[in-house]
Design a protein around this motif. Structure first.
Motif, PDB file in Angstrom:
ATOM      1  N   HIS A  14       0.891  -1.069   0.057  1.00 35.43           N
ATOM      2  CA  HIS A  14      -0.176  -0.079  -0.080  1.00 35.43           C
ATOM      3  C   HIS A  14       1.088   1.293   0.009  1.00 35.43           C
ATOM      4  CE1 HIS A  14      -3.000   3.078   1.210  1.00 35.43           C
ATOM      5  NE2 HIS A  14      -4.191   1.877   1.208  1.00 35.43           N
ATOM      6  N   ILE A  16       2.289   5.036   0.869  1.00 37.09           N
ATOM      7  CA  ILE A  16       2.446   5.673   2.208  1.00 37.09           C
ATOM      8  C   ILE A  16       2.575   7.170   1.658  1.00 37.09           C
ATOM      9  CG2 ILE A  16       2.944   4.170   3.798  1.00 37.09           C
ATOM     10  CD1 ILE A  16       5.714   4.635   3.469  1.00 37.09           C
ATOM     11  N   GLU A 252      -0.930  -3.220   8.160  1.00 38.04           N
ATOM     12  CA  GLU A 252      -1.795  -3.103   6.857  1.00 38.04           C
ATOM     13  C   GLU A 252      -2.657  -2.037   7.399  1.00 38.04           C
ATOM     14  OE1 GLU A 252      -1.771  -6.424   7.897  1.00 38.04           O
ATOM     15  OE2 GLU A 252       0.273  -6.438   6.749  1.00 38.04           O
ATOM     16  N   GLN A 253      -3.476  -2.249   8.404  1.00 35.33           N
ATOM     17  CA  GLN A 253      -4.471  -1.260   8.949  1.00 35.33           C
ATOM     18  C   GLN A 253      -3.756   0.024   9.281  1.00 35.33           C
ATOM     19  OE1 GLN A 253      -6.457  -2.338  12.610  1.00 35.33           O
ATOM     20  NE2 GLN A 253      -7.421  -0.200  12.627  1.00 35.33           N
ATOM     21  N   ILE A 255      -0.909   1.441   7.863  1.00 36.79           N
ATOM     22  CA  ILE A 255      -0.717   2.115   6.701  1.00 36.79           C
ATOM     23  C   ILE A 255      -2.035   2.656   5.891  1.00 36.79           C
ATOM     24  CG2 ILE A 255       0.299   1.561   4.188  1.00 36.79           C
ATOM     25  CD1 ILE A 255       2.271  -0.500   5.822  1.00 36.79           C
ATOM     26  N   SER A 256      -2.929   1.766   5.780  1.00 35.23           N
ATOM     27  CA  SER A 256      -3.989   2.249   4.948  1.00 35.23           C
ATOM     28  C   SER A 256      -4.898   3.440   5.485  1.00 35.23           C
ATOM     29  CB  SER A 256      -4.942   1.221   4.549  1.00 35.23           C
ATOM     30  OG  SER A 256      -5.433   0.495   5.791  1.00 35.23           O
ATOM     31  N   GLN A 257      -5.017   3.643   6.959  1.00 30.45           N
ATOM     32  CA  GLN A 257      -5.557   4.186   7.722  1.00 30.45           C
ATOM     33  C   GLN A 257      -4.845   5.772   7.718  1.00 30.45           C
ATOM     34  OE1 GLN A 257      -8.841   4.175   9.155  1.00 30.45           O
ATOM     35  NE2 GLN A 257      -8.503   6.267   8.791  1.00 30.45           N
ATOM     36  N   TYR A 259      -2.785   6.781   5.525  1.00 32.91           N
ATOM     37  CA  TYR A 259      -2.810   7.280   4.019  1.00 32.91           C
ATOM     38  C   TYR A 259      -4.060   7.991   4.049  1.00 32.91           C
ATOM     39  CZ  TYR A 259      -3.150   6.875  -1.079  1.00 32.91           C
ATOM     40  OH  TYR A 259      -3.189   7.485  -2.295  1.00 32.91           O
ATOM     41  N   GLN A 260      -5.061   7.345   4.451  1.00 37.54           N
ATOM     42  CA  GLN A 260      -6.526   8.092   4.305  1.00 37.54           C
ATOM     43  C   GLN A 260      -6.342   9.313   5.124  1.00 37.54           C
ATOM     44  OE1 GLN A 260      -8.909   7.280   2.225  1.00 37.54           O
ATOM     45  NE2 GLN A 260      -7.703   5.545   1.671  1.00 37.54           N
TER      46      GLN A 260
END
Ligand code: ZN
Length: 270
Positions: A14, A16, A252-253, A255-257, A259-260
């Motif tokens: 994902h 960053i 993973e959480q 990184i994706s959070q 990013y959001q």
């Protein structure tokens, strides 16, 4: 360190976002190479931060020259005594240019006290007003100035619509709680990996992951295991790992959070 090879920078699937670096202060390699190295570890965008009247224009050029690089316009509290009407005009003129995503870094630093505190407060307020007028978020630097930071942010509670981040957060739980309750993000960097920074890790634990941003603040504050080298954006994955470890969340959480969170703060609508 000679016998032990340091672990290579991990690369995540994902993308960053590096929310705070000073590309024009890196000494080691040309900006072009640093940005390419960041790309190789899947850093999708980098935000390079201004601090003084000397680098407002440098950053305007950097964002024009590199597709992944975004910037800010603003004067650091260390440089508050250099803030003039002309400097403010420059910030107003470029503070909402196409790839300028925030006003910053601005704030208060009572640890170094490089500028008179009354001047720091005045310049902080003036730049918060610029952010209100341009409807931009802000990148805040606050060190040993928790009470005055809270007091000044309170004055802008209803007018500063987009909030922003208190970056390189090293302040106490009171400022953290105020910021979190009022819709701010907290920015964390390599400090979270330093042995003596348990107070900072306590703040990481109390902050919801929805309000955390990742940054390096390079060239400063190189994360473990690369302390001793000049910091650079491509070390950012180590910060993500540390946040996941401290918060006991899946990587993973995190990184994706985060990013959001970065998109929401600096790139609304993208
Ligand atoms: Zn900085």
């Amino acid at each position: 360190m000679s016998k032990h090879k340091r672990r290579p920078v991990p690369v995540f699937e994902h993308p960053i976002i590096e929310t705070h670096c000073h590309l024009d202060y890196l000494q080691g390699e040309p900006v072009e190479d640093v940005v390419m190295a960041a790309e190789q570890v899947n850093i999708e965008r980098l935000i390079t931060i201004t601090v003084s009247p000397d680098n407002l224009e440098t950053v305007q050029h950097l964002v024009g020259a590199h597709p992944r690089v975004y910037g800010t316009q603003g004067i650091h509290p260390h440089e508050a005594e250099t803030y003039t009407n002309a400097v403010e005009e420059e910030i107003r003129a470029h503070g909402s240019d196409e790839k300028i995503v925030a006003i910053g870094e601005i704030g208060l630093d009572y640890f170094y006290d490089h500028a008179d505190r009354e001047v720091q407060k005045d310049v902080f307020r003036r730049q918060l007003q610029v952010a209100c007028d341009l409807n931009q978020p802000v990148v805040i630097h606050s060190r040993e100035a928790d009470d005055d930071t809270i007091a000044i942010l309170r004055e802008f509670e209803s007018t500063l619509k987009r909030r922003g981040v208190i970056h390189s957060f090293t302040s106490g739980p009171e400022l953290a709680q105020y910021a979190l309750d009022n819709g701010w993000c907290l920015g964390f960097n390599g400090i979270t990996s330093f042995n003596k920074a348990e107070n900072v890790r306590d703040i990481v634990r109390m902050a919801p992951i929805e309000q955390i941003l990742l940054e390096t603040d390079s060239p400063f504050l190189t994360p473990v295991p690369y302390r001793g080298r000049e910091n650079a954006p491509f070390y950012l994955p180590f910060v993500a790992e540390k946040i996941a470890e401290v918060k006991e969340l899946p990587l993973e959480q995190v990184i994706s959070q985060t990013y959001q969170n970065s998109l929401k703060t600096f790139f609304p609508g993208s």
